[in-house]
Write a protein that holds these residues in place. Sequence first.
Motif, PDB file in Angstrom:
ATOM      1  N   ALA A  70       0.849  -1.190   0.000  1.00 60.54           N
ATOM      2  CA  ALA A  70       0.000   0.000   0.000  1.00 60.54           C
ATOM      3  C   ALA A  70       0.886   1.242   0.000  1.00 60.54           C
ATOM      4  O   ALA A  70       1.596   1.502   0.970  1.00 60.54           O
ATOM      5  N   VAL A  71       0.861   1.985  -1.088  1.00 60.33           N
ATOM      6  CA  VAL A  71       1.675   3.192  -1.222  1.00 60.33           C
ATOM      7  C   VAL A  71       0.773   4.405  -1.057  1.00 60.33           C
ATOM      8  O   VAL A  71      -0.135   4.624  -1.865  1.00 60.33           O
ATOM      9  N   ALA A  72       1.044   5.176  -0.015  1.00 66.23           N
ATOM     10  CA  ALA A  72       0.151   6.291   0.312  1.00 66.23           C
ATOM     11  C   ALA A  72       0.404   7.523  -0.535  1.00 66.23           C
ATOM     12  O   ALA A  72      -0.496   8.351  -0.726  1.00 66.23           O
ATOM     13  N   HIS A  73       1.627   7.669  -1.045  1.00 65.74           N
ATOM     14  CA  HIS A  73       1.993   8.916  -1.709  1.00 65.74           C
ATOM     15  C   HIS A  73       2.031   8.762  -3.223  1.00 65.74           C
ATOM     16  O   HIS A  73       2.461   7.735  -3.749  1.00 65.74           O
ATOM     17  N   GLY A  74       1.596   9.808  -3.885  1.00 63.91           N
ATOM     18  CA  GLY A  74       1.693   9.871  -5.338  1.00 63.91           C
ATOM     19  C   GLY A  74       2.959  10.594  -5.753  1.00 63.91           C
ATOM     20  O   GLY A  74       3.892  10.776  -4.954  1.00 63.91           O
ATOM     21  N   PRO A  75       3.025  11.064  -6.995  1.00 65.96           N
ATOM     22  CA  PRO A  75       4.256  11.665  -7.522  1.00 65.96           C
ATOM     23  C   PRO A  75       4.645  12.975  -6.861  1.00 65.96           C
ATOM     24  O   PRO A  75       5.750  13.468  -7.100  1.00 65.96           O
ATOM     25  N   GLU A  76       3.766  13.543  -6.027  1.00 65.16           N
ATOM     26  CA  GLU A  76       4.135  14.797  -5.359  1.00 65.16           C
ATOM     27  C   GLU A  76       5.393  14.636  -4.508  1.00 65.16           C
ATOM     28  O   GLU A  76       6.129  15.597  -4.260  1.00 65.16           O
ATOM     29  N   ALA A  77       5.659  13.407  -4.043  1.00 59.55           N
ATOM     30  CA  ALA A  77       6.871  13.178  -3.249  1.00 59.55           C
ATOM     31  C   ALA A  77       8.126  13.457  -4.062  1.00 59.55           C
ATOM     32  O   ALA A  77       9.154  13.902  -3.528  1.00 59.55           O
ATOM     33  N   LEU A  78       8.072  13.218  -5.361  1.00 59.39           N
ATOM     34  CA  LEU A  78       9.237  13.450  -6.211  1.00 59.39           C
ATOM     35  C   LEU A  78       9.580  14.935  -6.284  1.00 59.39           C
ATOM     36  O   LEU A  78      10.745  15.306  -6.410  1.00 59.39           O
ATOM     37  N   ALA A  79       8.564  15.769  -6.219  1.00 61.09           N
ATOM     38  CA  ALA A  79       8.777  17.213  -6.309  1.00 61.09           C
ATOM     39  C   ALA A  79       9.432  17.777  -5.055  1.00 61.09           C
ATOM     40  O   ALA A  79      10.012  18.867  -5.085  1.00 61.09           O
ATOM     41  N   GLU A  80       9.354  17.046  -3.935  1.00 61.61           N
ATOM     42  CA  GLU A  80       9.904  17.528  -2.674  1.00 61.61           C
ATOM     43  C   GLU A  80      11.253  16.907  -2.345  1.00 61.61           C
ATOM     44  O   GLU A  80      11.933  17.344  -1.413  1.00 61.61           O
ATOM     45  N   ALA A  81      11.655  15.873  -3.074  1.00 61.96           N
ATOM     46  CA  ALA A  81      12.797  15.053  -2.680  1.00 61.96           C
ATOM     47  C   ALA A  81      14.138  15.718  -2.976  1.00 61.96           C
ATOM     48  O   ALA A  81      14.287  16.509  -3.907  1.00 61.96           O
ATOM     49  N   ASP A  82      15.141  15.346  -2.157  1.00 59.98           N
ATOM     50  CA  ASP A  82      16.536  15.697  -2.406  1.00 59.98           C
ATOM     51  C   ASP A  82      17.243  14.567  -3.151  1.00 59.98           C
ATOM     52  O   ASP A  82      18.230  14.798  -3.846  1.00 59.98           O
ATOM     53  N   THR A  83      16.750  13.339  -2.955  1.00 63.26           N
ATOM     54  CA  THR A  83      17.241  12.169  -3.678  1.00 63.26           C
ATOM     55  C   THR A  83      16.038  11.351  -4.115  1.00 63.26           C
ATOM     56  O   THR A  83      15.114  11.137  -3.322  1.00 63.26           O
ATOM     57  N   VAL A  84      16.035  10.912  -5.364  1.00 66.71           N
ATOM     58  CA  VAL A  84      14.986  10.025  -5.876  1.00 66.71           C
ATOM     59  C   VAL A  84      15.630   8.699  -6.245  1.00 66.71           C
ATOM     60  O   VAL A  84      16.642   8.667  -6.957  1.00 66.71           O
ATOM     61  N   ILE A  85      15.052   7.610  -5.743  1.00 67.21           N
ATOM     62  CA  ILE A  85      15.564   6.278  -6.061  1.00 67.21           C
ATOM     63  C   ILE A  85      14.469   5.513  -6.797  1.00 67.21           C
ATOM     64  O   ILE A  85      13.365   5.324  -6.273  1.00 67.21           O
ATOM     65  N   VAL A  86      14.765   5.096  -8.017  1.00 62.20           N
ATOM     66  CA  VAL A  86      13.805   4.379  -8.847  1.00 62.20           C
ATOM     67  C   VAL A  86      14.068   2.882  -8.711  1.00 62.20           C
ATOM     68  O   VAL A  86      15.157   2.401  -9.036  1.00 62.20           O
ATOM     69  N   LEU A  87      13.072   2.154  -8.209  1.00 60.71           N
ATOM     70  CA  LEU A  87      13.197   0.713  -8.052  1.00 60.71           C
ATOM     71  C   LEU A  87      12.957   0.010  -9.392  1.00 60.71           C
ATOM     72  O   LEU A  87      12.434   0.602 -10.336  1.00 60.71           O
ATOM     73  N   SER A  88      13.335  -1.250  -9.458  1.00 66.78           N
ATOM     74  CA  SER A  88      13.086  -2.026 -10.671  1.00 66.78           C
ATOM     75  C   SER A  88      11.649  -2.543 -10.672  1.00 66.78           C
ATOM     76  O   SER A  88      10.917  -2.417  -9.688  1.00 66.78           O
ATOM     77  N   SER A  89      11.273  -3.118 -11.792  1.00 64.83           N
ATOM     78  CA  SER A  89       9.955  -3.719 -11.944  1.00 64.83           C
ATOM     79  C   SER A  89      10.087  -4.894 -12.899  1.00 64.83           C
ATOM     80  O   SER A  89      10.892  -4.845 -13.842  1.00 64.83           O
ATOM     81  N   TYR A  90       9.322  -5.936 -12.673  1.00 69.09           N
ATOM     82  CA  TYR A  90       9.366  -7.060 -13.587  1.00 69.09           C
ATOM     83  C   TYR A  90       8.933  -6.655 -14.999  1.00 69.09           C
ATOM     84  O   TYR A  90       9.280  -7.314 -15.968  1.00 69.09           O
ATOM     85  N   GLU A  91       8.208  -5.563 -15.105  1.00 72.46           N
ATOM     86  CA  GLU A  91       7.810  -5.094 -16.427  1.00 72.46           C
ATOM     87  C   GLU A  91       9.005  -4.577 -17.226  1.00 72.46           C
ATOM     88  O   GLU A  91       8.964  -4.514 -18.452  1.00 72.46           O
ATOM     89  N   ASP A  92      10.089  -4.207 -16.529  1.00 71.31           N
ATOM     90  CA  ASP A  92      11.289  -3.757 -17.242  1.00 71.31           C
ATOM     91  C   ASP A  92      11.909  -4.895 -18.042  1.00 71.31           C
ATOM     92  O   ASP A  92      12.543  -4.667 -19.073  1.00 71.31           O
ATOM     93  N   TYR A  93      11.754  -6.120 -17.539  1.00 73.37           N
ATOM     94  CA  TYR A  93      12.481  -7.245 -18.112  1.00 73.37           C
ATOM     95  C   TYR A  93      11.989  -7.626 -19.511  1.00 73.37           C
ATOM     96  O   TYR A  93      12.674  -8.344 -20.231  1.00 73.37           O
ATOM     97  N   VAL A  94      10.816  -7.176 -19.860  1.00 73.16           N
ATOM     98  CA  VAL A  94      10.281  -7.495 -21.193  1.00 73.16           C
ATOM     99  C   VAL A  94      10.152  -6.230 -22.045  1.00 73.16           C
ATOM    100  O   VAL A  94       9.489  -6.232 -23.065  1.00 73.16           O
ATOM    101  N   GLN A  95      10.795  -5.172 -21.592  1.00 69.34           N
ATOM    102  CA  GLN A  95      10.691  -3.903 -22.315  1.00 69.34           C
ATOM    103  C   GLN A  95      11.324  -4.026 -23.699  1.00 69.34           C
ATOM    104  O   GLN A  95      12.428  -4.518 -23.851  1.00 69.34           O
ATOM    105  N   GLU A  96      10.636  -3.558 -24.696  1.00 70.36           N
ATOM    106  CA  GLU A  96      11.172  -3.594 -26.055  1.00 70.36           C
ATOM    107  C   GLU A  96      11.162  -2.214 -26.708  1.00 70.36           C
ATOM    108  O   GLU A  96      11.393  -2.085 -27.891  1.00 70.36           O
ATOM    109  N   THR A  97      10.864  -1.199 -25.926  1.00 67.30           N
ATOM    110  CA  THR A  97      10.858   0.161 -26.450  1.00 67.30           C
ATOM    111  C   THR A  97      11.379   1.099 -25.368  1.00 67.30           C
ATOM    112  O   THR A  97      11.119   0.887 -24.180  1.00 67.30           O
ATOM    113  N   PRO A  98      12.117   2.135 -25.747  1.00 64.64           N
ATOM    114  CA  PRO A  98      12.608   3.075 -24.744  1.00 64.64           C
ATOM    115  C   PRO A  98      11.558   4.066 -24.255  1.00 64.64           C
ATOM    116  O   PRO A  98      11.829   4.865 -23.366  1.00 64.64           O
ATOM    117  N   ALA A  99      10.349   4.029 -24.820  1.00 63.76           N
ATOM    118  CA  ALA A  99       9.316   4.989 -24.430  1.00 63.76           C
ATOM    119  C   ALA A  99       8.772   4.684 -23.042  1.00 63.76           C
ATOM    120  O   ALA A  99       8.586   3.526 -22.667  1.00 63.76           O
TER     121      ALA A  99
END
Length: 335
Positions: A70-99
Amino acid sequence: MAMTVFTHPGRHRVAVLARAVLLPIELGIVHQLFGQARQGASADGEPLYEVATCSPAPGDVRTDGDFTVAVAHGPEALAEADTVIVLSSYEDYVQETPALPAPLAEALALIRPGVRVASICTGAFVLASAGLLDGHTATTHWRYTELFARLFPHVGLDPDVLYTDGGSVLTSAGCAAGIDLCLHMIRRDHGTAVANDVARRTVVPPHREGGQVQYIRRPVPGRSAPGTSAARDWALRRLQDPITLGQLAARESMSVRHFTRRFRDEVGLTPMAWLTRQRIELARELLEESDTSVEQVAARTGLGTAANLRRHFHAALGVSPSAYRTTFRGPAPLS
Protein backbone atom coordinates in the motif's frame (compact mmCIF):
# COMPACT_ATOMS: atom_id res chain seq x y z
CA MET A 1 -3.84 20.61 -3.54
CA ALA A 2 -1.10 18.02 -2.95
CA MET A 3 -0.34 17.23 0.67
CA THR A 4 3.14 17.65 2.14
CA VAL A 5 4.88 14.29 2.09
CA PHE A 6 7.99 14.99 4.15
CA THR A 7 7.48 16.22 7.70
CA HIS A 8 10.98 16.76 9.14
CA PRO A 9 12.57 20.00 7.88
CA GLY A 10 16.33 19.79 7.69
CA ARG A 11 16.58 16.08 6.99
CA HIS A 12 17.66 14.83 3.60
CA ARG A 13 14.48 13.72 1.82
CA VAL A 14 14.60 10.43 -0.09
CA ALA A 15 11.67 9.53 -2.35
CA VAL A 16 11.48 5.89 -3.45
CA LEU A 17 9.56 5.40 -6.69
CA ALA A 18 7.74 2.05 -6.71
CA ARG A 19 6.03 0.59 -9.76
CA ALA A 20 4.17 -2.60 -10.50
CA VAL A 21 5.50 -5.28 -10.40
CA LEU A 22 8.03 -4.32 -7.72
CA LEU A 23 10.55 -6.43 -5.81
CA PRO A 24 9.85 -5.82 -2.10
CA ILE A 25 13.46 -6.49 -1.15
CA GLU A 26 14.53 -3.34 -2.99
CA LEU A 27 12.00 -1.21 -1.14
CA GLY A 28 13.17 -2.68 2.16
CA ILE A 29 16.83 -2.03 1.35
CA VAL A 30 16.30 1.70 0.88
CA HIS A 31 14.18 2.16 4.00
CA GLN A 32 16.42 0.00 6.16
CA LEU A 33 19.75 1.56 5.21
CA PHE A 34 18.80 5.22 5.01
CA GLY A 35 16.59 4.76 8.06
CA GLN A 36 19.56 3.47 10.08
CA ALA A 37 21.82 6.45 9.30
CA ARG A 38 22.20 8.56 12.43
CA GLN A 39 23.99 11.75 13.38
CA GLY A 40 27.36 10.94 14.91
CA ALA A 41 27.08 7.26 13.89
CA SER A 42 25.20 6.60 17.13
CA ALA A 43 22.00 4.63 17.64
CA ASP A 44 20.81 7.56 19.78
CA GLY A 45 21.68 10.19 17.18
CA GLU A 46 19.15 12.08 15.12
CA PRO A 47 18.08 10.40 11.88
CA LEU A 48 19.86 11.90 8.89
CA TYR A 49 17.26 10.99 6.27
CA GLU A 50 13.52 10.90 5.85
CA VAL A 51 12.31 8.28 3.39
CA ALA A 52 8.93 8.22 1.65
CA THR A 53 7.60 5.67 -0.82
CA CYS A 54 5.59 6.93 -3.78
CA SER A 55 4.20 5.71 -7.09
CA PRO A 56 2.78 7.39 -10.20
CA ALA A 57 -0.63 6.91 -8.56
CA PRO A 58 -1.13 6.15 -4.83
CA GLY A 59 -2.73 2.86 -3.87
CA ASP A 60 -1.86 -0.84 -3.84
CA VAL A 61 1.18 -1.74 -5.91
CA ARG A 62 1.62 -5.33 -7.07
CA THR A 63 4.79 -7.17 -6.10
CA ASP A 64 6.46 -10.29 -7.41
CA GLY A 65 5.03 -12.15 -4.40
CA ASP A 66 1.52 -13.02 -3.28
CA PHE A 67 0.90 -9.63 -1.65
CA THR A 68 0.65 -5.97 -2.53
CA VAL A 69 2.25 -2.88 -1.00
CA ALA A 70 0.00 0.00 0.00
CA VAL A 71 1.68 3.19 -1.22
CA ALA A 72 0.15 6.29 0.31
CA HIS A 73 1.99 8.92 -1.71
CA GLY A 74 1.69 9.87 -5.34
CA PRO A 75 4.26 11.66 -7.52
CA GLU A 76 4.13 14.80 -5.36
CA ALA A 77 6.87 13.18 -3.25
CA LEU A 78 9.24 13.45 -6.21
CA ALA A 79 8.78 17.21 -6.31
CA GLU A 80 9.90 17.53 -2.67
CA ALA A 81 12.80 15.05 -2.68
CA ASP A 82 16.54 15.70 -2.41
CA THR A 83 17.24 12.17 -3.68
CA VAL A 84 14.99 10.03 -5.88
CA ILE A 85 15.56 6.28 -6.06
CA VAL A 86 13.81 4.38 -8.85
CA LEU A 87 13.20 0.71 -8.05
CA SER A 88 13.09 -2.03 -10.67
CA SER A 89 9.96 -3.72 -11.94
CA TYR A 90 9.37 -7.06 -13.59
CA GLU A 91 7.81 -5.09 -16.43
CA ASP A 92 11.29 -3.76 -17.24
CA TYR A 93 12.48 -7.25 -18.11
CA VAL A 94 10.28 -7.49 -21.19
CA GLN A 95 10.69 -3.90 -22.31
CA GLU A 96 11.17 -3.59 -26.06
CA THR A 97 10.86 0.16 -26.45
CA PRO A 98 12.61 3.07 -24.74
CA ALA A 99 9.32 4.99 -24.43
CA LEU A 100 7.92 5.59 -20.94
CA PRO A 101 4.23 5.24 -20.05
CA ALA A 102 2.69 8.70 -19.84
CA PRO A 103 1.94 8.61 -16.06
CA LEU A 104 5.53 7.62 -15.31
CA ALA A 105 6.97 10.29 -17.61
CA GLU A 106 4.74 12.92 -15.99
CA ALA A 107 5.85 11.80 -12.52
CA LEU A 108 9.54 12.00 -13.40
CA ALA A 109 9.02 15.48 -14.85
CA LEU A 110 8.25 16.68 -11.29
CA ILE A 111 11.82 16.04 -10.13
CA ARG A 112 13.55 19.35 -9.51
CA PRO A 113 16.74 20.23 -11.44
CA GLY A 114 19.89 19.19 -9.58
CA VAL A 115 18.19 16.53 -7.46
CA ARG A 116 20.22 13.33 -7.08
CA VAL A 117 18.60 10.45 -8.95
CA ALA A 118 19.52 6.77 -8.56
CA SER A 119 18.24 3.42 -9.76
CA ILE A 120 18.33 -0.12 -8.46
CA CYS A 121 18.68 -3.02 -10.91
CA THR A 122 16.57 -2.44 -14.04
CA GLY A 123 15.34 0.88 -12.71
CA ALA A 124 18.18 2.12 -14.95
CA PHE A 125 15.85 1.47 -17.91
CA VAL A 126 13.55 4.18 -16.55
CA LEU A 127 16.35 6.68 -16.05
CA ALA A 128 17.66 6.01 -19.55
CA SER A 129 14.20 6.31 -21.09
CA ALA A 130 13.76 9.67 -19.36
CA GLY A 131 17.06 10.92 -20.77
CA LEU A 132 18.61 11.18 -17.31
CA LEU A 133 21.53 8.92 -18.21
CA ASP A 134 22.57 10.85 -21.32
CA GLY A 135 26.27 11.59 -21.03
CA HIS A 136 26.68 9.24 -18.07
CA THR A 137 27.99 5.72 -17.51
CA ALA A 138 25.37 3.31 -16.17
CA THR A 139 24.96 -0.29 -15.15
CA THR A 140 22.08 -2.71 -14.66
CA HIS A 141 21.59 -6.39 -13.92
CA TRP A 142 24.01 -8.48 -15.98
CA ARG A 143 21.17 -10.53 -17.49
CA TYR A 144 19.72 -7.43 -19.14
CA THR A 145 22.81 -5.55 -20.26
CA GLU A 146 22.42 -6.64 -23.90
CA LEU A 147 18.82 -5.41 -23.97
CA PHE A 148 19.86 -2.15 -22.30
CA ALA A 149 22.67 -1.59 -24.80
CA ARG A 150 20.30 -2.23 -27.70
CA LEU A 151 17.63 0.15 -26.43
CA PHE A 152 19.99 2.89 -25.27
CA PRO A 153 23.09 2.93 -27.48
CA HIS A 154 23.79 6.55 -26.47
CA VAL A 155 24.31 5.61 -22.80
CA GLY A 156 27.73 4.36 -21.73
CA LEU A 157 27.16 0.90 -20.23
CA ASP A 158 29.53 -0.76 -17.77
CA PRO A 159 28.17 -4.30 -17.34
CA ASP A 160 30.73 -5.36 -14.72
CA VAL A 161 30.45 -2.92 -11.82
CA LEU A 162 28.10 -3.14 -8.84
CA TYR A 163 27.18 0.54 -9.18
CA THR A 164 28.11 3.73 -10.99
CA ASP A 165 28.36 7.25 -9.62
CA GLY A 166 27.95 10.09 -12.07
CA GLY A 167 27.56 12.70 -9.34
CA SER A 168 23.88 13.57 -9.70
CA VAL A 169 22.95 10.26 -11.35
CA LEU A 170 23.77 6.82 -9.94
CA THR A 171 22.84 3.29 -10.99
CA SER A 172 23.28 -0.16 -9.47
CA ALA A 173 23.27 -3.72 -10.75
CA GLY A 174 21.02 -6.47 -9.32
CA CYS A 175 18.74 -5.76 -6.37
CA ALA A 176 21.34 -6.68 -3.74
CA ALA A 177 23.70 -4.17 -5.36
CA GLY A 178 21.18 -1.62 -4.12
CA ILE A 179 22.78 -2.21 -0.71
CA ASP A 180 26.16 -1.24 -2.10
CA LEU A 181 24.66 1.82 -3.79
CA CYS A 182 22.79 3.06 -0.71
CA LEU A 183 25.84 2.62 1.52
CA HIS A 184 27.90 4.47 -1.08
CA MET A 185 25.47 7.41 -1.07
CA ILE A 186 25.44 7.49 2.74
CA ARG A 187 29.25 7.37 2.74
CA ARG A 188 29.36 10.18 0.18
CA ASP A 189 26.93 12.28 2.21
CA HIS A 190 28.20 11.67 5.75
CA GLY A 191 31.49 9.80 5.63
CA THR A 192 32.83 6.35 6.31
CA ALA A 193 31.98 6.23 10.02
CA VAL A 194 28.24 6.70 9.47
CA ALA A 195 28.14 4.30 6.51
CA ASN A 196 30.13 1.66 8.41
CA ASP A 197 27.79 2.00 11.39
CA VAL A 198 24.77 1.44 9.13
CA ALA A 199 26.47 -1.61 7.62
CA ARG A 200 27.32 -3.06 11.02
CA ARG A 201 23.81 -2.64 12.39
CA THR A 202 22.33 -4.09 9.21
CA VAL A 203 24.92 -6.93 9.24
CA VAL A 204 26.15 -6.36 5.69
CA PRO A 205 29.66 -5.61 4.36
CA PRO A 206 30.38 -1.86 4.31
CA HIS A 207 31.95 -2.31 0.89
CA ARG A 208 31.89 -5.31 -1.44
CA GLU A 209 34.89 -5.92 -3.61
CA GLY A 210 34.89 -6.39 -7.36
CA GLY A 211 32.02 -6.21 -9.82
CA GLN A 212 28.99 -8.22 -10.76
CA VAL A 213 31.04 -10.31 -13.18
CA GLN A 214 31.83 -12.54 -10.21
CA TYR A 215 28.12 -13.44 -9.94
CA ILE A 216 27.58 -14.49 -13.54
CA ARG A 217 26.92 -18.20 -13.82
CA ARG A 218 30.12 -20.16 -14.40
CA PRO A 219 31.51 -23.58 -13.47
CA VAL A 220 31.66 -23.87 -9.69
CA PRO A 221 35.06 -24.86 -8.27
CA GLY A 222 35.20 -28.20 -6.49
CA ARG A 223 34.61 -28.19 -2.76
CA SER A 224 38.28 -28.86 -2.16
CA ALA A 225 39.49 -25.96 -4.34
CA PRO A 226 41.66 -23.63 -2.23
CA GLY A 227 40.56 -20.03 -1.73
CA THR A 228 42.34 -16.79 -0.94
CA SER A 229 40.53 -15.59 2.20
CA ALA A 230 43.42 -16.44 4.53
CA ALA A 231 45.75 -14.26 2.48
CA ARG A 232 43.26 -11.39 2.57
CA ASP A 233 42.84 -11.69 6.33
CA TRP A 234 46.62 -11.76 6.76
CA ALA A 235 47.03 -8.64 4.62
CA LEU A 236 44.31 -6.69 6.42
CA ARG A 237 46.14 -7.15 9.73
CA ARG A 238 49.34 -5.57 8.40
CA LEU A 239 48.33 -2.93 5.85
CA GLN A 240 51.09 -0.66 7.17
CA ASP A 241 53.76 -3.11 6.04
CA PRO A 242 55.13 -3.65 2.52
CA ILE A 243 53.21 -6.60 1.07
CA THR A 244 54.20 -8.36 -2.14
CA LEU A 245 52.21 -10.57 -4.46
CA GLY A 246 54.62 -13.38 -3.68
CA GLN A 247 53.90 -13.09 0.04
CA LEU A 248 50.15 -13.27 -0.55
CA ALA A 249 50.49 -16.32 -2.77
CA ALA A 250 52.74 -18.00 -0.22
CA ARG A 251 50.04 -17.65 2.47
CA GLU A 252 47.86 -19.96 0.37
CA SER A 253 50.74 -22.18 -0.81
CA MET A 254 50.02 -21.28 -4.43
CA SER A 255 52.11 -20.08 -7.32
CA VAL A 256 51.77 -16.36 -8.04
CA ARG A 257 50.03 -17.08 -11.33
CA HIS A 258 47.48 -19.49 -9.83
CA PHE A 259 46.89 -17.25 -6.81
CA THR A 260 46.27 -14.20 -9.02
CA ARG A 261 43.78 -16.10 -11.16
CA ARG A 262 41.98 -17.56 -8.11
CA PHE A 263 41.93 -14.18 -6.34
CA ARG A 264 40.38 -12.45 -9.31
CA ASP A 265 37.72 -15.18 -9.64
CA GLU A 266 36.74 -14.69 -5.99
CA VAL A 267 37.05 -10.94 -5.58
CA GLY A 268 36.80 -9.47 -9.07
CA LEU A 269 40.04 -7.49 -8.69
CA THR A 270 43.73 -8.24 -8.94
CA PRO A 271 45.41 -8.79 -5.55
CA MET A 272 47.36 -5.52 -5.69
CA ALA A 273 44.34 -3.47 -6.79
CA TRP A 274 42.41 -4.96 -3.87
CA LEU A 275 45.27 -4.16 -1.50
CA THR A 276 45.37 -0.53 -2.62
CA ARG A 277 41.62 -0.23 -2.12
CA GLN A 278 41.89 -1.54 1.45
CA ARG A 279 44.60 0.99 2.18
CA ILE A 280 42.47 3.81 0.80
CA GLU A 281 39.54 2.69 2.98
CA LEU A 282 41.80 2.71 6.05
CA ALA A 283 43.06 6.15 5.07
CA ARG A 284 39.47 7.41 4.88
CA GLU A 285 38.77 6.21 8.40
CA LEU A 286 41.94 7.80 9.79
CA LEU A 287 41.23 11.10 8.06
CA GLU A 288 37.68 11.17 9.41
CA GLU A 289 38.26 9.90 12.93
CA SER A 290 41.70 11.17 13.96
CA ASP A 291 44.00 14.19 13.76
CA THR A 292 46.76 12.05 12.27
CA SER A 293 48.77 14.02 9.71
CA VAL A 294 48.64 13.12 6.03
CA GLU A 295 52.24 11.88 6.28
CA GLN A 296 51.35 9.62 9.22
CA VAL A 297 48.23 8.36 7.44
CA ALA A 298 50.40 7.41 4.47
CA ALA A 299 52.76 5.48 6.73
CA ARG A 300 50.00 3.73 8.72
CA THR A 301 48.20 2.59 5.58
CA GLY A 302 51.27 1.25 3.82
CA LEU A 303 51.11 3.86 1.07
CA GLY A 304 54.51 5.17 2.08
CA THR A 305 54.67 8.87 1.34
CA ALA A 306 52.15 11.69 1.44
CA ALA A 307 52.62 12.15 -2.30
CA ASN A 308 51.78 8.50 -2.94
CA LEU A 309 48.72 8.73 -0.68
CA ARG A 310 47.52 11.84 -2.49
CA ARG A 311 47.95 10.17 -5.89
CA HIS A 312 46.04 7.02 -4.97
CA PHE A 313 43.42 8.93 -2.98
CA HIS A 314 42.67 11.29 -5.83
CA ALA A 315 42.53 8.43 -8.33
CA ALA A 316 40.03 6.56 -6.16
CA LEU A 317 37.86 9.42 -4.86
CA GLY A 318 38.60 12.45 -7.02
CA VAL A 319 39.70 14.63 -4.07
CA SER A 320 42.83 15.15 -2.02
CA PRO A 321 43.17 13.68 1.52
CA SER A 322 43.06 17.17 3.05
CA ALA A 323 39.93 18.11 1.10
CA TYR A 324 38.30 14.84 2.16
CA ARG A 325 39.10 15.52 5.81
CA THR A 326 37.71 19.04 5.57
CA THR A 327 34.48 17.72 4.05
CA PHE A 328 33.82 15.23 6.84
CA ARG A 329 35.48 16.89 9.85
CA GLY A 330 35.53 20.58 8.99
CA PRO A 331 38.62 22.81 8.63
CA ALA A 332 41.48 22.36 11.04
CA PRO A 333 41.37 24.78 14.02
CA LEU A 334 43.69 27.79 13.87
CA SER A 335 46.67 27.53 16.22
